[in-house]
Structure formats: C-alpha cells, structure tokens
Write a protein that holds these residues in place. Structure first.
Motif, PDB file in Angstrom:
ATOM      1  N   THR A   1     -14.566   1.834  72.878  1.00 34.88           N
ATOM      2  CA  THR A   1     -14.640   2.581  71.615  1.00 34.88           C
ATOM      3  C   THR A   1     -15.929   3.385  71.536  1.00 34.88           C
ATOM      4  O   THR A   1     -15.928   4.566  71.172  1.00 34.88           O
ATOM      5  CB  THR A   1     -14.539   1.623  70.425  1.00 34.88           C
ATOM      6  OG1 THR A   1     -13.305   0.908  70.490  1.00 34.88           O
ATOM      7  CG2 THR A   1     -14.599   2.396  69.112  1.00 34.88           C
TER       8      THR A   1
ATOM      9  N   PRO B   1     -16.099   6.068  75.423  1.00 37.78           N
ATOM     10  CA  PRO B   1     -14.710   6.342  75.810  1.00 37.78           C
ATOM     11  C   PRO B   1     -14.600   7.047  77.161  1.00 37.78           C
ATOM     12  O   PRO B   1     -14.307   8.240  77.254  1.00 37.78           O
ATOM     13  CB  PRO B   1     -14.219   7.236  74.673  1.00 37.78           C
ATOM     14  CG  PRO B   1     -15.440   7.944  74.198  1.00 37.78           C
ATOM     15  CD  PRO B   1     -16.573   6.978  74.369  1.00 37.78           C
TER      16      PRO B   1
ATOM     17  N   ARG C   1     -11.360  -5.386  74.794  1.00 42.61           N
ATOM     18  CA  ARG C   1     -12.537  -4.880  74.070  1.00 42.61           C
ATOM     19  C   ARG C   1     -13.661  -4.466  75.012  1.00 42.61           C
ATOM     20  O   ARG C   1     -14.655  -3.877  74.591  1.00 42.61           O
ATOM     21  CB  ARG C   1     -13.034  -5.935  73.087  1.00 42.61           C
ATOM     22  CG  ARG C   1     -12.041  -6.238  71.960  1.00 42.61           C
ATOM     23  CD  ARG C   1     -12.620  -7.244  70.997  1.00 42.61           C
ATOM     24  NE  ARG C   1     -12.849  -8.534  71.657  1.00 42.61           N
ATOM     25  CZ  ARG C   1     -13.656  -9.474  71.174  1.00 42.61           C
ATOM     26  NH1 ARG C   1     -14.324  -9.271  70.057  1.00 42.61           N
ATOM     27  NH2 ARG C   1     -13.806 -10.609  71.822  1.00 42.61           N
TER      28      ARG C   1
END
Length: 232
Positions: A116, A119, A200
């Motif tokens: 996140t 990227p 994640r």
C-alpha cells in the motif's frame, strides 16, 4: 558424588538464549530443535529471548554465564561477528568466550515492501521510486545485523538516499511493515511466511545469486537487476 551432580543437572532446565524476539527465524529454529535436544540430553530446555543490540545483548548474557557448557545461545552473524566491527569495545570476545557447536541454518535475506505504501512489483520499480524520494525509512532486525548490512549494500549499489530504522528483531520489523508504520524492510525469509501469506507484505527479491528453495517464487538479486547484491 558425581552421580548426584549429574542427576541434579538432568532435572535442571538448560537455558537456550535466543538473541532476537519471538516470531523471528532464530526463535523459530530454537523452538524447533529444543524438544529433540531435550530428549538427547535428558534435560528440559528453556528458551529465553534476550533481544537488542543486533544480537549482542543475548550473546553477552551467555558470555557472562558460568563456563560449564550449560548455557547455549542460538546466535546470528550480527552478535557473533559483525558487531565486532560496529562496536570495538564489546563486553565479550566471540572467539575466546564461546565454543561453537554447529551451524543450524543458513538463509538469504530479502527486501520486503508494504504494497500500500510502496506500490511496486519489482526491485527495478522500487529503485526507480526510491530515486524520487529522499530519506525513505527502511527497517532491519537491528543495527549491525546482517539484515542491516544487506539494506546498506542495497542502498549503496543502487545509489539511494534511505534512512535505517533499527528494530530488536525481524518479527517486530515485519509487524510494523505490515501495519503500515514504514514502507520497506530487509529481513530474513524465515521470519516472513505468515506476513507474506496475509498479503500485507510483498517480497521483491532475495539476496542470492539464484532463487532459494525456501521461496522459489521470489526472484534472486541477479534476476531482479541487482547482481552482486548477495548476503546471508
């Protein structure tokens, strides 16, 4: 009576010092071998985590223990070798204060990103992005650890401006990476499976000439466009 002494020792837990926090590869390896080790020795095993100082705190605990062979350490190259360069006045001598038993495991390190915050899907994309940013923080398992030096070598070879953020171990570093507290980390593969599985955390490359059987889907440093970035 020697028989009494030996009987007492068999009943006394044998401490195995791990120089990093729970959740990292050193801790995992220690907990994997401890049941079989206890069986072979006929003695209960107790794992003690003593993190900090890139492994030197736990190593120092063992150096200062009674020199009777009844305190073991699962160490890494940081506390037993690299820290002699970073800290000239270490309170122990890795060559004189320890008797090596065996090499348990070897594993390349890897570069991980929070997908996140960072990227990118490859090392080439990562380097291109980092060249547009100054002072990007990167985590490692501690100052003077092999992971720290892998990150510094990456930074030097790619001519990047990054800031090291030391942790007491790979587990805490990867936890913060997954939680979005920082965008980038260099740790070993053994600490990362659960984080990779969660999605994640993303691994971009391992610090080896070829892919590793531990994670055959992760490109090697050479494939990733950074030949020579090799560290274990």
């Amino acid at each position: 009576d020697l028989n009494v002494i030996h009987a007492i020792r068999r009943l006394t837990p044998l401490p195995v010092i791990v120089t990093f926090p729970p959740g990292g590869s050193s801790d995992t390896v220690a907990r994997l071998i401890s049941p079989r080790l206890g069986e072979r020795l006929g003695q209960p095993i107790v794992i003690e985590n003593r993190p900090g100082g890139g492994g030197s705190i736990g190593v120092d605990v063992v150096a200062k223990s009674a020199p009777d062979g009844h305190t073991l350490v699962v160490g890494a190259q940081g506390g037993l070798a690299l820290n002699t360069i970073f800290y000239p006045k270490l309170p122990y001598d890795p060559l004189k204060d320890f008797a090596p038993i065996t090499l348990l495991v070897t594993s390349p390190f890897a570069v991980f990103v929070n997908p996140t915050l960072m990227p990118v899907g490859s090392v080439r994309e990562l380097i291109a992005l980092l060249k547009t940013q100054r002072g990007t923080p990167f985590a490692s398992g501690g100052t003077g650890s092999g992971m720290h030096l892998a990150g510094e070598l990456f930074k030097l070879m790619a001519n990047l401006d990054m800031t090291h953020v030391p942790y007491k171990g790979n587990g805490p570093a990867l936890t913060d990476l997954a939680g979005g507290q920082l965008p980038l980390a260099f740790t070993d593969l053994g600490s990362a499976p659960a984080f990779l599985k969660s999605g994640r955390v993303r691994a971009l490359a391992v610090t080896s000439k070829q892919r590793t059987p531990l994670a055959p889907d992760i490109p090697s440093a050479t494939e990733a466009g950074l030949p020579g970035w090799v560290a274990f």
